[in-house]
Write an enzyme that holds these catalytic residues in place. Structure first.
Site, short mmCIF file in Angstrom:
data_model
loop_
_atom_site.label_atom_id
_atom_site.label_comp_id
_atom_site.label_asym_id
_atom_site.label_seq_id
_atom_site.Cartn_x
_atom_site.Cartn_y
_atom_site.Cartn_z
N HIS A 1 -39.88 37.23 -28.13
CA HIS A 1 -40.70 36.03 -27.94
C HIS A 1 -40.01 35.00 -27.05
CE1 HIS A 1 -42.04 31.98 -29.76
NE2 HIS A 1 -43.08 32.42 -29.07
N GLU B 1 -42.02 38.67 -23.98
CA GLU B 1 -43.10 37.74 -23.69
C GLU B 1 -42.50 36.56 -22.94
OE1 GLU B 1 -45.67 34.28 -25.75
OE2 GLU B 1 -43.51 34.59 -25.82
N ASP C 1 -43.42 32.86 -20.88
CA ASP C 1 -44.41 31.79 -20.69
C ASP C 1 -44.51 31.44 -19.21
OD1 ASP C 1 -44.92 31.14 -23.55
OD2 ASP C 1 -42.77 30.76 -23.52
N HIS D 1 -41.82 27.06 -21.69
CA HIS D 1 -42.69 26.83 -22.84
C HIS D 1 -42.84 25.34 -23.11
CE1 HIS D 1 -44.35 26.68 -26.84
NE2 HIS D 1 -44.61 27.97 -26.78
N ASP E 1 -47.51 35.04 -21.02
CA ASP E 1 -48.28 34.08 -21.81
C ASP E 1 -48.66 32.96 -20.84
OD1 ASP E 1 -48.99 31.88 -23.38
OD2 ASP E 1 -47.63 32.42 -25.00
#
Length: 273
Positions: free
Chosen positions: A5, A25, A27, A41, A85
């Site tokens: 993440h 993942e 951002d 993020h 993301d």
């Protein structure tokens, strides 16, 4: 797929893969003209993590390309899937198509090296808002215009707004998407969330007329939550602690049912027992 993440700095790619992630993942923030700008993020970002690590998007893509190109000194064989993301909520709905076009150009140049021995990972475009379905069509059109429609074989989709599954199906219909669908469900690791919608997504995946190919749950840091998600039949778990997920997968209850996906496992195919 053990999905690391919030991997937003190049140095974190190795860190997460070395802990057991075979997927990350990342951002992606956009500027006001819908250009992908940073892998960032921002605050708040979940419990126990630094929210502010970042790179310029194109610089991150170059690092990612090295990590996923066989023969490169930075190559990480286990890293096979990358979820972008897309923080497109900062844009107006009518900018979604532009965001898709500009994202495709960035990836084509900096990750796929214009089709010349670029990175090999599969890519999931993860979109927060069903109204932004044109991000997909803009992306697809651009790869076609630029002469690389074959790269769409490496691209899948996800809407991560926890919307009603019937509404998600409608958005894909509008975007002309008929496969390569990942469905996420989840919430920040600071809060608990039940598995009802995950179970709905799994039921859609396993039905003869479903549109979902894979289901993943986010963001899972505890062993008990990991077991719950595995019992529900997910294909992927997004986590801050890949080693925790790997540990649970090695427990006797799970090691005969699940294995860590490799490059040979097609992430767009629904797994049939």
């Amino acid at each position: 797929w053990i999905m690391g993440h919030m991997v937003n700095a190049i140095a974190q790619i190795d860190e997460f893969v070395n802990l057991g992630a075979n997927s990350i993942e990342t951002d992606v923030s956009f500027d006001k003209n819908a250009n992908p700008e940073y892998t960032y993020h921002g605050i708040p970002c979940g419990c126990g993590r630094t929210c502010t690590k970042s790179e310029k998007f194109n610089v991150f893509l170059q690092g990612l390309q090295k990590a996923t190109t066989p023969g490169d000194s930075k190559y990480q064989e286990k890293l096979v899937l990358v979820v972008f993301d897309l923080k497109s909520s900062s844009l107006y709905d009518n900018q979604a198509s532009d965001a898709g076009k500009k994202l495709a150009k960035s990836l084509l140049q900096n990750y796929w090296k214009n089709g010349n021995n670029g990175g090999r990972a599969y890519i999931v475009l993860s979109i927060p808002n069903l109204a932004h379905y044109k991000l997909i069509t803009g992306f697809k059109e651009t790869l076609k215009t630029e002469g690389h429609p074959e790269l769409m074989e490496k691209v899948g989709y996800d809407f991560f707004g926890n919307d009603d599954i019937d509404q998600v199906a409608k958005a894909y219909k509008k975007a002309g998407v008929t496969g390569h669908v990942w469905q996420s469900d989840g919430i920040t690791n600071c809060l608990p969330r039940g598995l009802d919608r995950v179970k709905q997504a799994v039921a859609n995946r396993d039905s003869s007329n479903g549109f979902i190919n894979k289901v993943y749950y986010w963001t899972v840091d505890k062993r008990s939550t990991t077991r719950g998600a595995l019992d529900a039949g997910v294909d992927g778990i997004m986590t801050n602690y890949p080693d925790v997920i790997a540990d649970v997968l090695s427990e006797s209850a799970y090691k005969s049912k699940f294995r860590i996906a490799t490059y040979e496992d097609n992430p767009w195919e629904t797994f049939k027992n």
